[in-house]
Design a protein around this motif. Structure first.
Motif, mmCIF file in Angstrom:
data_model
loop_
_atom_site.group_PDB
_atom_site.id
_atom_site.type_symbol
_atom_site.label_atom_id
_atom_site.label_comp_id
_atom_site.label_asym_id
_atom_site.label_seq_id
_atom_site.Cartn_x
_atom_site.Cartn_y
_atom_site.Cartn_z
ATOM 1 N N ASP A 135 -15.818 14.459 28.639
ATOM 2 C CA ASP A 135 -16.248 13.180 28.069
ATOM 3 C C ASP A 135 -16.066 13.140 26.558
ATOM 4 O OD1 ASP A 135 -16.987 12.199 30.575
ATOM 5 O OD2 ASP A 135 -18.964 13.136 30.442
ATOM 6 N N GLY A 136 -16.249 14.295 25.908
ATOM 7 C CA GLY A 136 -16.014 14.338 24.472
ATOM 8 C C GLY A 136 -14.566 14.026 24.134
ATOM 9 N N GLY A 137 -13.664 14.337 25.067
ATOM 10 C CA GLY A 137 -12.259 13.976 24.889
ATOM 11 C C GLY A 137 -12.069 12.474 24.896
ATOM 12 N N ARG A 138 -12.843 11.767 25.719
ATOM 13 C CA ARG A 138 -12.773 10.313 25.728
ATOM 14 C C ARG A 138 -13.211 9.732 24.385
ATOM 15 N NH1 ARG A 138 -9.178 9.206 29.298
ATOM 16 N NH2 ARG A 138 -9.606 10.192 31.322
ATOM 17 N N VAL A 139 -14.245 10.355 23.819
ATOM 18 C CA VAL A 139 -14.713 9.891 22.513
ATOM 19 C C VAL A 139 -13.652 10.164 21.446
ATOM 20 C CG1 VAL A 139 -16.502 10.143 20.758
ATOM 21 C CG2 VAL A 139 -17.118 10.239 23.188
ATOM 22 N N LEU A 140 -13.047 11.352 21.477
ATOM 23 C CA LEU A 140 -11.971 11.673 20.538
ATOM 24 C C LEU A 140 -10.793 10.726 20.731
ATOM 25 C CD1 LEU A 140 -10.606 13.473 18.427
ATOM 26 C CD2 LEU A 140 -9.916 15.012 20.288
#
Length: 342
Positions: A135-140
């Protein structure tokens, strides 16, 4: 598998449980999957509130994922949907920790609640690591998208970050024990390798997907088609050759009396006709019929053009592009696939 993994922790704390050890471990695993479900539902609810319809919620051994009918329309929506899951886990972790404070400290309930709090906190923290498919990849991805105004660049950057994370997971399992002066445990290395392989696969798919979507967004008839000129169905091979020479093209499309593209000329067959009979050989003798509907609008681009090509390509491997009522190009499905893959 997860029950067996958690059972030793229960047995160490409560050796008197005997066979009930696995039942207690199973209760924890059920709570863990419930937490994952809440995580995925949070993604879906926030997405729906932002106009993005969730299609399915999937639970797996590795956690879960939510799929949608379409992509997020803005970077903000993508970021909010991505962060909703980890935030839900943080809320569950806080709730489990709070409940653990009001039960007997050395009880089974306290063990399960503390384990649930730790597991949810870990799931939240791990998912917030900036790399796809986490999910942090989605934010990035959303951050890069917002800065560069290029969604596909965000996907590719976040995918590469995910590859770094995948390698880091395995390196952590190997290097941390060595730095602590002990040998890596086989179980930990194997488990980390499996997780790293899963993350690498997801990150690689994201990078490829970002590149493919960028190719789709830039798709035009000029990029994947070969210029063509129309010739009447009653024409001859000689007239077709003259029309191609005058237009400076090689491809020829035979049109019916009502102006509809009805066939395309087989260039090998056209070249095989001797010059002395070209004036009496009908062009239809060297043409391949086209089914009705094997036509696309040459003015369309990107996803809209790809959808039209997919529809028409289901009828024929060769499609005619028409612009303002005039034959523009021949498009072969194989050329479209090659353009997207490259």
């Amino acid at each position: 598998m997860l029950t067996v993994m958690f059972a030793p922790t229960v047995r160490a704390r409560f050796p008197q449980l005997g066979g009930f050890t696995y039942l207690v471990a199973l209760v924890f695993v059920v709570l863990l999957f419930a937490s994952v479900l809440v995580h995925e539902l949070a993604h879906g609810l926030v997405a729906r509130s932002r106009g993005q319809q969730p299609r399915e919620f999937v639970l797996t051994l590795w956690g879960g994922h939510t799929s949608f009918d379409g992509a997020a329309s803005t970077p903000l929506t993508s970021a909010l949907v991505g962060i909703a899951g980890p935030l839900a886990n943080l809320v569950l972790a806080a709730l489990a920790w709070a409940l653990a404070q009001v039960v007997a400290p050395a009880s089974l309930s306290a063990l399960i609640l503390y384990a649930a709090a730790f597991a949810n906190a870990f799931v939240a923290g791990f998912n917030l690591i900036p790399g796809l498919p986490l999910d942090g990849g989605r934010v990035l991805e959303a951050l890069v998208w917002a800065i560069s105004k290029d969604r596909h660049r965000g996907t590719i950057v976040a995918g590469w970050a995910g590859r770094v994370v995948a390698v880091g997971v395995l390196a952590w399992a190997l290097l941390l024990p060595l730095l602590q002066g002990r040998s890596p445990e086989l179980f930990g290395v194997v488990w980390s390798a499996l997780i790293g392989a899963f993350l690498w696969s997801g990150a690689t798919a994201a990078v490829k997907g970002g590149r493919s979507q960028r190719a789709v967004a830039g798709l035009t008839v000029a990029a994947v088609g070969t210029p063509a000129v129309a010739v009447p169905h009653a024409g001859t091979v000689a007239q077709a050759r003259a029309a191609a020479a005058a237009a400076g093209v090689h491809e020829l499309v035979v049109v019916s009396p009502d102006g509809r593209p009805a066939a395309y000329v087989d260039l090998a067959a056209l070249a095989a006709v001797p010059a002395e009979v070209a004036g009496t050989t009908p062009v239809t003798a060297v043409a391949v019929p086209l089914p009705y509907g094997a036509v696309v609008d040459g003015a369309r681009t990107g996803r809209a053009l790809l959808d039209d090509l997919a529809r028409a390509g289901g009828m024929s491997p060769v499609v005619v592009a028409v612009l303002d009522g005039r034959v523009q190009a021949l498009v072969r499905v194989t050329d479209v696939v090659a353009a997207i893959r490259s």
